[in-house]
Design a protein around this motif. Structure first.
Motif, mmCIF file in Angstrom:
data_model
loop_
_atom_site.group_PDB
_atom_site.id
_atom_site.type_symbol
_atom_site.label_atom_id
_atom_site.label_comp_id
_atom_site.label_asym_id
_atom_site.label_seq_id
_atom_site.Cartn_x
_atom_site.Cartn_y
_atom_site.Cartn_z
ATOM 1 N N LEU A 518 32.525 41.928 40.808
ATOM 2 C CA LEU A 518 33.545 40.998 40.319
ATOM 3 C C LEU A 518 32.981 39.826 39.516
ATOM 4 C CD1 LEU A 518 35.781 41.055 43.508
ATOM 5 C CD2 LEU A 518 36.433 41.904 41.257
ATOM 6 N N PHE A 519 31.663 39.686 39.544
ATOM 7 C CA PHE A 519 31.040 38.600 38.772
ATOM 8 C C PHE A 519 30.552 39.129 37.422
ATOM 9 C CE2 PHE A 519 29.940 36.706 43.023
ATOM 10 C CZ PHE A 519 30.492 35.465 42.812
ATOM 11 N N TYR A 520 30.358 38.209 36.478
ATOM 12 C CA TYR A 520 29.603 38.557 35.280
ATOM 13 C C TYR A 520 28.129 38.538 35.675
ATOM 14 C CZ TYR A 520 27.382 38.349 30.762
ATOM 15 O OH TYR A 520 26.583 38.626 29.695
ATOM 16 N N ALA A 521 27.454 39.663 35.478
ATOM 17 C CA ALA A 521 26.096 39.813 36.013
ATOM 18 C C ALA A 521 25.011 39.657 34.952
ATOM 19 C CB ALA A 521 25.967 41.179 36.685
ATOM 20 N N GLY A 522 25.372 39.149 33.784
ATOM 21 C CA GLY A 522 24.381 39.023 32.712
ATOM 22 C C GLY A 522 23.499 37.788 32.841
ATOM 23 N N GLY A 523 23.815 36.949 33.828
ATOM 24 C CA GLY A 523 23.022 35.734 34.022
ATOM 25 C C GLY A 523 23.693 34.537 33.364
ATOM 26 N N ALA A 524 23.451 33.368 33.961
ATOM 27 C CA ALA A 524 24.081 32.147 33.450
ATOM 28 C C ALA A 524 23.625 31.813 32.021
ATOM 29 C CB ALA A 524 23.806 30.989 34.409
ATOM 30 N N PRO A 525 22.333 31.972 31.677
ATOM 31 C CA PRO A 525 21.941 31.655 30.292
ATOM 32 C C PRO A 525 22.668 32.527 29.273
ATOM 33 C CG PRO A 525 20.004 31.746 31.713
ATOM 34 C CD PRO A 525 21.145 32.253 32.526
ATOM 35 N N ALA A 526 22.797 33.821 29.574
ATOM 36 C CA ALA A 526 23.491 34.721 28.631
ATOM 37 C C ALA A 526 24.967 34.333 28.526
ATOM 38 C CB ALA A 526 23.368 36.165 29.098
ATOM 39 N N PHE A 527 25.560 33.943 29.638
ATOM 40 C CA PHE A 527 26.976 33.529 29.621
ATOM 41 C C PHE A 527 27.150 32.285 28.752
ATOM 42 C CE2 PHE A 527 30.439 30.923 31.407
ATOM 43 C CZ PHE A 527 31.498 31.790 31.200
ATOM 44 N N ARG A 528 26.246 31.313 28.954
ATOM 45 C CA ARG A 528 26.334 30.070 28.155
ATOM 46 C C ARG A 528 26.178 30.382 26.668
ATOM 47 N NH1 ARG A 528 22.752 27.797 31.905
ATOM 48 N NH2 ARG A 528 21.110 28.108 30.381
#
Ligand code: NAP
Length: 545
Positions: A518-528
């Motif tokens: 249910l989470f975005y699993a690409g990592g916080a840096p990639a999300f930002r």
């Protein structure tokens, strides 16, 4: 009489018809995200207001007031980073601060930025319907409030919809009972009482050692043991306080650089590239550190390689065995059915030692499930346990549950529950097609909560500022962009051990919920990076008009 308390007393008010509130933006929830979102929108000069189900601010830290509730992230890594003044004015008393202090902190922030006059407390959203003709959201609450807003921003968090197991007879119990996230506001006196706790997740693991000291007798009903790891909390002395305040830029820079915005990051080496003796010394070293170091500081391949994971998992199992005196009880507490870190690792203080107390009984219900709740207590296949209090530490319908439980309808009257029946789909976690002007700022990124909450709240603020500047009044995810993002987000979880374990991460703790990470699993840096890139390209993938 049994009382599974869903609402504290101050919320149990009679519905009444109230005047219509006309708003630019209505934010749902006065937790970490909602409070900052409100501050951001007020900075833009918008007529924004929070509707909050509880009687005070704090969200998670308002509702989860069970003994032992505390941060599992370092207090100073969880703090808001947007205001240097706030950072310098607030003293954290512990490295992993407890619920009362966390609630106080969020009240301090809300008062400092004069947010409370713009919050409607005791207002649980009942319905929110988008009206195409007026391009506005019409909102009602269980308590009879009515509002109309151009933008609706959900800041309901990821763990707010309580999950009660479907055990027959719960209402027949003659004693007192409650879910941990609906803990009574008044102090619960356990002295001399026979108490049962159902569940052994991160919540129960914090609660059990606290109440074990107080109760007459405690029975813990465990279906699945977890890899509980020592928190190693400590108070913050004045010298350390000064150092923390002086080093916030470095703390946040560190968080920005890591995969999940925690202060720890995975070790880039592969488990079996490191010789055995060195590997075990490394395990001991991370184990001795506070917080999540023993998870997020381990070799990176423990999240994807089963053999690597098993090597570390066995080290952790032996740590558990060493702390429990009765080897039969110890073996019941040792997880063997899932890899380390494939579910949220509970952090604990004195959890395993609680089982060395004479007044604590561990009941393994994995092979012999709880059949019913009776007038007297809990009945499993082979025994009935008489109790005065039953505590449901049974978790949450995570991430999507709070929204799908509302009557939330977008264009053409389609509800979010219908739209997400086959699994949640969003664009960037932030919008879902067919629901114009609805922003989903819930925090569906695998991330130290406040770090990503700030990113999202600022993104929404910038987006609304951009729309105002360009004269746009409506924004909606393009279905094609949503499809591509959802496919991308799902592909990221391939090979991750998370997907092999039953847990709220996968939605599999709730019967009938579609299985998906249910989470975005690409990592916080990639999300930002991705959300910033989309904004820089004029909100690419959104339809603006
Ligand atoms: P959880 O991890 O989902 O645990 C729920 C527990 O209830 C599990 O042990 C589950 O067993 C058990 N359960 C459910 N139905 C049952 C039944 N019918 N019979 C027996 N057992 C049953 O929920 P949680 O402990 O509330 O934690 C949820 C999340 O909240 C955590 O993972 C964490 O992210 C967050 N949290 C954070 C903090 C913090 O940051 N400080 C503290 C506490 C919680 P199974 O495992 O077998 O399903």
């Amino acid at each position: 009489m049994a009382s599974v308390r869903e609402k504290p007393i101050e919320q149990q008010v009679q519905p009444a018809t109230r005047p219509l509130q006309e708003l630019d933006a209505l934010i749902i929830g006065a937790g970490v995200t909602g409070l900052y979102q409100l501050h951001c929108l007020r900075q833009l000069g918008m007529n924004a207001r929070i509707f909050e189900a509880g009687g005070g601010v704090g969200g998670t830290w308002y509702w989860n007031r069970y003994p032992g509730a505390r941060f599992d992230s370092e207090s100073y890594s969880y703090a808001y980073g947007f205001s240097e003044e706030l950072l310098q004015e607030w003293d954290w008393t512990e490295h992993f601060s407890g619920q009362p202090e966390n609630e106080k902190y969020l009240n301090f922030m809300a008062d400092k930025f004069a947010l409370k006059p713009h919050i409607q407390f005791n207002a649980r959203i009942k319905s929110a319907h988008y009206d195409k003709a007026s391009n506005r959201w019409n909102v009602t609450t269980e308590e009879g409030h009515r509002a109309s807003a151009q933008f609706l921003i959900s800041a309901v968090g990821i763990l707010s919809a309580t999950h009660m197991p479907d055990i027959p007879g719960a209402a027949s119990f003659k004693g007192e009972s409650f879910h941990t996230s609906r803990w009574p506001h008044e102090k619960v006196d356990f002295t001399g009482k026979r108490v049962g706790v159902i569940g052994t997740g991160a919540t129960a693991v914090q609660l059990i050692p606290m109440i074990a000291k107080e109760v007459g007798h405690l029975t813990v009903f465990q279906r699945t043991p977890n890899y509980c790891s020592p928190l190693r909390n400590a108070t913050i002395d004045p010298e350390t306080q000064k150092k923390i305040k002086a080093s916030y830029p470095e703390i946040f820079a560190k968080c920005r650089a890591t995969f999940a915005s925690f202060m720890q990051d995975f070790d880039p080496r592969k488990t079996f590239d490191v010789p055995e003796a060195e590997r075990h010394a490394f395990y001991e070293e991370i184990w001795s550190q506070p917080g999540f170091t023993k998870w997020f500081g381990c070799f990176h391949d423990i999240m994807t390689d089963e053999a690597a994971n098993e090597d570390y998992a066995e080290f952790v199992r032996n740590k558990i065995r060493a702390r429990v005196k009765d080897p039969v009880v110890a073996e019941k507490l040792v997880p063997k059915d899932h890899p380390f870190g494939s579910k949220r690792i509970p952090l604990e203080t004195g959890y395993y030692e609680a089982y060395n107390q004479d007044n604590v009984l561990l009941v393994d219900v994995s092979g012999c499930p709880i059949e019913s709740i009776t007038e007297k207590g809990v009945k499993t296949g082979d025994a009935e346990y008489e109790l005065d209090v039953i505590i449901y530490a049974t978790g949450f319908d995570a991430i999507t549950g709070e929204l799908t439980r509302m009557d939330l309808r977008g264009e053409n009257g389609v509800s979010i529950k219908e739209k997400w029946a086959d699994g949640a789909s969003t664009y960037l976690t932030l919008q879902t097609a067919g629901f114009p002007n609805l922003f989903i700022a819930n925090g569906a990124v695998f991330c130290n909560f406040t770090r990503c909450a700030e990113v999202v709240a600022e993104w929404v603020r910038n987006c609304l500022g951009y729309m105002r500047e360009k004269g746009y009044t409506r924004i909606e995810a393009d279905p094609k962009a949503e499809e591509a993002w959802t496919e991308h987000a799902n592909s990221l979880t391939e090979g991750m051990l998370f997907t092999k374990t039953k847990s709220w991460f996968m939605g599999t703790n709730v019967a009938g919920k579609k299985k998906a990470f249910l989470f975005y699993a690409g990592g916080a840096p990639a999300f930002r990076d991705k959300t910033a890139e989309v904004a820089a390209k004029g909100y690419e993938g959104f339809i603006l008009n």
